[in-house]
Design a protein around this motif. Structure first.
Motif, short mmCIF file in Angstrom:
data_model
loop_
_atom_site.label_atom_id
_atom_site.label_comp_id
_atom_site.label_asym_id
_atom_site.label_seq_id
_atom_site.Cartn_x
_atom_site.Cartn_y
_atom_site.Cartn_z
N LYS A 59 0.81 -1.22 0.00
CA LYS A 59 0.00 0.00 0.00
C LYS A 59 0.84 1.27 0.00
O LYS A 59 0.71 2.12 -0.87
CB LYS A 59 -0.93 -0.01 1.22
CG LYS A 59 -1.69 1.29 1.40
CD LYS A 59 -2.82 1.14 2.36
CE LYS A 59 -2.35 1.25 3.80
NZ LYS A 59 -3.51 1.32 4.73
N ASN A 60 1.71 1.40 0.98
CA ASN A 60 2.41 2.67 1.09
C ASN A 60 3.50 2.84 0.04
O ASN A 60 3.80 3.96 -0.37
CB ASN A 60 2.94 2.87 2.51
CG ASN A 60 1.80 3.23 3.44
OD1 ASN A 60 0.82 3.82 2.99
ND2 ASN A 60 1.89 2.86 4.69
N ALA A 61 4.08 1.72 -0.43
CA ALA A 61 5.04 1.84 -1.54
C ALA A 61 4.33 2.42 -2.76
O ALA A 61 4.85 3.28 -3.47
CB ALA A 61 5.66 0.48 -1.85
N VAL A 62 3.10 1.95 -3.01
CA VAL A 62 2.33 2.42 -4.16
C VAL A 62 1.86 3.86 -3.93
O VAL A 62 2.06 4.74 -4.77
CB VAL A 62 1.11 1.50 -4.42
CG1 VAL A 62 0.21 2.08 -5.50
CG2 VAL A 62 1.58 0.10 -4.80
N PHE A 63 1.23 4.11 -2.77
CA PHE A 63 0.66 5.44 -2.52
C PHE A 63 1.74 6.53 -2.53
O PHE A 63 1.56 7.59 -3.13
CB PHE A 63 -0.06 5.47 -1.17
CG PHE A 63 -1.34 4.66 -1.13
CD1 PHE A 63 -1.80 4.00 -2.26
CD2 PHE A 63 -2.06 4.57 0.04
CE1 PHE A 63 -2.98 3.26 -2.22
CE2 PHE A 63 -3.24 3.83 0.09
CZ PHE A 63 -3.70 3.18 -1.04
N TYR A 64 2.85 6.27 -1.84
CA TYR A 64 3.88 7.32 -1.77
C TYR A 64 4.59 7.51 -3.11
O TYR A 64 5.05 8.61 -3.41
CB TYR A 64 4.89 7.02 -0.65
CG TYR A 64 4.36 7.44 0.70
CD1 TYR A 64 4.63 8.71 1.21
CD2 TYR A 64 3.53 6.61 1.43
CE1 TYR A 64 4.12 9.12 2.43
CE2 TYR A 64 3.01 7.01 2.66
CZ TYR A 64 3.31 8.26 3.15
OH TYR A 64 2.78 8.67 4.35
N ALA A 97 12.37 2.01 8.91
CA ALA A 97 13.21 1.37 7.87
C ALA A 97 12.57 1.58 6.50
O ALA A 97 13.25 1.93 5.52
CB ALA A 97 13.36 -0.11 8.17
N PHE A 98 11.25 1.40 6.45
CA PHE A 98 10.56 1.55 5.18
C PHE A 98 10.69 2.98 4.64
O PHE A 98 11.06 3.20 3.49
CB PHE A 98 9.07 1.19 5.33
CG PHE A 98 8.25 1.54 4.12
CD1 PHE A 98 8.33 0.77 2.97
CD2 PHE A 98 7.43 2.66 4.11
CE1 PHE A 98 7.59 1.10 1.83
CE2 PHE A 98 6.70 3.00 2.98
CZ PHE A 98 6.78 2.22 1.84
N PHE A 99 10.40 3.97 5.49
CA PHE A 99 10.39 5.35 4.99
C PHE A 99 11.78 5.88 4.66
O PHE A 99 11.94 6.63 3.70
CB PHE A 99 9.66 6.27 5.97
CG PHE A 99 8.17 6.21 5.81
CD1 PHE A 99 7.57 6.70 4.66
CD2 PHE A 99 7.38 5.63 6.77
CE1 PHE A 99 6.19 6.61 4.48
CE2 PHE A 99 6.00 5.54 6.60
CZ PHE A 99 5.41 6.03 5.45
N SER A 100 12.81 5.49 5.43
CA SER A 100 14.14 6.00 5.08
C SER A 100 14.60 5.38 3.75
O SER A 100 15.20 6.07 2.92
CB SER A 100 15.15 5.79 6.21
OG SER A 100 15.36 4.43 6.40
N SER A 101 14.28 4.10 3.52
CA SER A 101 14.65 3.48 2.24
C SER A 101 13.85 4.08 1.09
O SER A 101 14.40 4.35 0.02
CB SER A 101 14.37 1.97 2.27
OG SER A 101 14.97 1.38 3.37
#
Ligand SMILES: [Zn+2]
Length: 184
Positions: A59-64, A97-101
């Motif tokens: 979800k957030n990989a796609v949305f962002y 980890a997700f957001f910094s990457s």
């Protein structure tokens, strides 16, 4: 855009809130092929635990990524996410980890985003849902316009997980929910 089901109420709330705070351009994007975990047969984490019904793969990989595409187009400097501490405990794609990457990956993909110094900011990331409600009440967010229910309808059902979580957060914050006032 004609939307039915549970998303319709969330969109209505987003429109009303956006209007109230003077959002200049409010874009709604349809991604019909993304499914929630409850619509994916046998969906489980690798650990074997059941995935929360509201989990949407990637979800957030796609949305962002979509938000970054708009940021590139508009020359924006910030992507702002409303994830809180409780979300971070439940979903890996709301964590550090997700957001910094992701931020690194987005910057590596676009000279314009690098030039604009794009950052992903999450002002609520260290606050529990109850703390978010307390803050919202303090700064006079029109809480009567917000939506938490996971079911379709004109009003909250007060029985689903989303409603239960809302009730708990308001109680934790010691704030009266304007949507429940007079309803018990
Ligand atoms: Zn509900």
């Amino acid at each position: 855009m004609e939307i039915h089901g549970t998303a319709a109420a969330e969109l209505r709330a987003a429109r009303l809130l956006g209007r109230r705070v003077g959002v200049l351009e409010h874009r709604f994007v349809s991604i019909p092929d993304l499914k929630e975990a409850r619509d994916i047969e046998g969906s489980r984490w690798l650990s074997g635990e059941e995935v929360p019904a509201t989990y949407i793969p990637m979800k957030n990989a796609v949305f962002y990524s979509m938000a970054a595409a708009f940021a590139e187009e508009r020359g924006s400097h910030r992507l702002v996410g409303g994830h809180n501490l409780d979300d971070r405990r439940a979903f890996e794609d709301t964590g550090e980890a997700f957001f910094s990457s992701l931020e690194k990956a987005l910057l590596a993909s676009s000279p314009r985003l690098r030039m604009n110094g794009l950052k992903i900011v999450r002002p609520l990331r260290d606050k529990s849902k109850a703390e978010v409600v307390a803050l919202a009440a303090r700064i006079r967010v029109p809480l009567e316009l917000t939506w938490s229910c996971h079911r379709a309808g004109e009003a909250h059902c007060w029985r689903c997980d989303g409603c239960a979580s809302r009730v708990k957060a308001f109680e934790g914050a010691g704030v009266e929910d304007p949507l429940r006032a007079g309803n018990g």
